[in-house]
Enzyme design. Structure first.
Site, mmCIF file in Angstrom:
data_model
loop_
_atom_site.group_PDB
_atom_site.id
_atom_site.type_symbol
_atom_site.label_atom_id
_atom_site.label_comp_id
_atom_site.label_asym_id
_atom_site.label_seq_id
_atom_site.Cartn_x
_atom_site.Cartn_y
_atom_site.Cartn_z
ATOM 1 N N SER A 110 -21.372 80.189 39.409
ATOM 2 C CA SER A 110 -22.837 80.305 38.778
ATOM 3 C C SER A 110 -23.338 81.675 39.029
ATOM 4 O O SER A 110 -23.719 82.027 40.552
ATOM 5 C CB SER A 110 -23.685 78.834 39.036
ATOM 6 O OG SER A 110 -24.807 79.009 38.363
ATOM 7 N N SER A 111 -24.023 81.739 37.657
ATOM 8 C CA SER A 111 -24.509 82.849 38.401
ATOM 9 C C SER A 111 -25.833 82.768 38.828
ATOM 10 O O SER A 111 -27.457 83.780 39.320
ATOM 11 C CB SER A 111 -25.594 83.697 37.072
ATOM 12 O OG SER A 111 -26.105 82.023 35.797
ATOM 13 N N CYS A 112 -26.134 81.711 39.161
ATOM 14 C CA CYS A 112 -27.832 81.164 40.254
ATOM 15 C C CYS A 112 -27.622 81.221 41.779
ATOM 16 O O CYS A 112 -28.321 81.113 42.187
ATOM 17 C CB CYS A 112 -28.314 79.325 39.837
ATOM 18 S SG CYS A 112 -26.915 78.644 40.765
ATOM 19 N N TYR A 139 -28.340 73.734 44.498
ATOM 20 C CA TYR A 139 -26.966 74.421 44.235
ATOM 21 C C TYR A 139 -26.384 75.189 44.200
ATOM 22 O O TYR A 139 -25.306 76.188 44.915
ATOM 23 C CB TYR A 139 -26.995 73.809 42.354
ATOM 24 C CG TYR A 139 -25.796 74.099 41.228
ATOM 25 C CD1 TYR A 139 -24.717 72.977 41.430
ATOM 26 C CD2 TYR A 139 -26.351 75.191 41.056
ATOM 27 C CE1 TYR A 139 -24.103 73.266 40.530
ATOM 28 C CE2 TYR A 139 -24.849 75.330 39.812
ATOM 29 C CZ TYR A 139 -23.438 74.605 40.009
ATOM 30 O OH TYR A 139 -22.525 74.934 39.402
ATOM 31 N N LYS A 143 -23.006 76.582 46.613
ATOM 32 C CA LYS A 143 -21.668 77.734 45.671
ATOM 33 C C LYS A 143 -21.368 79.226 46.035
ATOM 34 O O LYS A 143 -20.733 79.400 46.501
ATOM 35 C CB LYS A 143 -22.580 78.162 44.087
ATOM 36 C CG LYS A 143 -22.593 76.843 43.114
ATOM 37 C CD LYS A 143 -20.958 76.565 42.743
ATOM 38 C CE LYS A 143 -20.853 74.942 41.665
ATOM 39 N NZ LYS A 143 -19.685 75.571 41.376
ATOM 40 N N HIS A 182 -28.836 72.220 29.514
ATOM 41 C CA HIS A 182 -29.113 73.118 29.518
ATOM 42 C C HIS A 182 -29.464 73.900 27.942
ATOM 43 O O HIS A 182 -29.468 73.043 27.142
ATOM 44 C CB HIS A 182 -27.563 74.408 30.013
ATOM 45 C CG HIS A 182 -26.806 73.980 30.984
ATOM 46 N ND1 HIS A 182 -26.522 73.446 31.293
ATOM 47 C CD2 HIS A 182 -27.627 74.274 32.379
ATOM 48 C CE1 HIS A 182 -25.871 72.767 33.238
ATOM 49 N NE2 HIS A 182 -26.814 74.167 33.205
#
Length: 324
Positions: A110-112, A139, A143, A182
């Site tokens: 994920s981009s997070c 989270y 990742k 989202h």
């Protein structure tokens, strides 16, 4: 390109938005031996079950699309579940793949993973250079651990385990739950309900000025298969040795206001869109640098309005069966 259409390919998380899109893409490209597995077939949080499954099925490569996911509210309310469940899934699958001599694996992140204040657009090298966004830090750490697990098996055992970091995804099989969704499914559902009720106003949190990037899940699946099909030499020519992750996005963003206006057009909402400036905006901008992906020969094809129309068509066709 280095791939064989006869290879036995395992797609984990096949009933989710991303996993199902990967299955569709593999089928479209002519792969003949795809094993699509969901939660009912194997409990990925159970090490023994995962190990036994890999020992029995002897696959050639894996797409790890299974994960516990949710929006900001869900991440904020259930941080323990988000870090624990994702760590279990990733660790069990990646280790079982290695123990059963699976040489190729693709991990979806994920981009997070990038710092809250990373320079824009966010490059792969920004990983671990600053503090994460607090609301989804657990989270994101899970990742990041998945990325580093892939890198570690590559470094120590010569595996070819790659990771893709998608921007904000949307499309068929998205989550439309009123608390855990989202931004796109949340707004799409809200516009749809207001139109159905004959309303003339939709209120959205914040100023509408933050900028976000959105990628249709079919484009995400296309990029994932493209990256997995590259030979190791082709892949490493555009990345650092042992660096396993690549950004996947459009390279184009829009404001939340522009997103809302496009959604209103798609849904047929003719009323007024208002923004509640007393509510937080969040990060001003989140855009992925996709220059490495483009050098690898891939770029997004589905425009935002066309993609939103596809998402809305799926929502209308499946609304009665959704958990709203």
């Amino acid at each position: 390109m280095s791939y064989k259409l006869q290879e036995k390919i395992l797609v984990l998380g096949c009933h989710g938005m991303v996993g199902s899109a990967i299955v569709r893409e593999l089928s479209r490209k002519g792969y003949e031996n795809v094993l699509a597995v969901g939660r009912s077939e194997v409990d990925l949080s159970c090490q023994r079950e995962v190990g036994d499954f890999f020992a029995e099925h002897r696959v050639d490569q894996v797409y790890l699309a299974a994960a516990k996911v949710g929006g900001i509210q869900a991440n904020n309310n259930y941080p323990a579940e988000f870090i624990y469940q994702n760590l279990l899934i990733q660790t069990n699958v990646i280790n079982a793949a290695h123990m059963n001599n699976v040489q190729k694996l693709l991990f979806l992140g994920s981009s997070c993973i990038y710092p809250k204040h990373a320079d824009q657009p966010m490059r792969e090298e920004a990983l671990l250079t600053g503090l994460l966004e607090p609301t989804n830090e657990p989270y994101a750490i899970a990742k990041i651990a998945g990325i580093k697990l892939c890198e570690s098996f590559n470094r120590q055992y010569g595996r070819d385990y790659r990771s893709v970091m998608p921007t904000n995804l949307y499309g068929p099989l998205d989550n439309y739950h009123h608390e855990n969704s989202h931004v796109i499914p949340a707004l799409l559902r809200r516009f749809h309900e207001v139109v159905a009720q004959g309303g003339d106003e939709v209120v959205i949190w914040g100023s509408g000025k933050p900028m976000r990037e959105f990628l249709h899940v079919d484009d995400m699946a296309s990029a994932s298969v493209h990256i997995q099909e590259l030979s190791l030499e082709e892949y490493q020519a555009n990345t650092e040795p042992m660096l396993s992750h690549i950004n996947v996005g459009t390279g184009v963003d829009c404001t939340i206001r522009e997103l809302a206006e496009t959604l209103a057009k798609v849904v047929g909402f003719k009323g007024e869109i208002k923004f509640d400036h007393t509510k937080p905006d969040g990060t001003p901008r989140k855009l992925m640098d996709v220059s490495k992906l483009r050098k690898m020969g891939w770029q997004a094809k589905i425009g935002l309005e066309d993609g939103l129309r596809d998402a809305y068509r799926w929502f209308i066709e499946n609304e009665k069966n959704l958990r709203l």
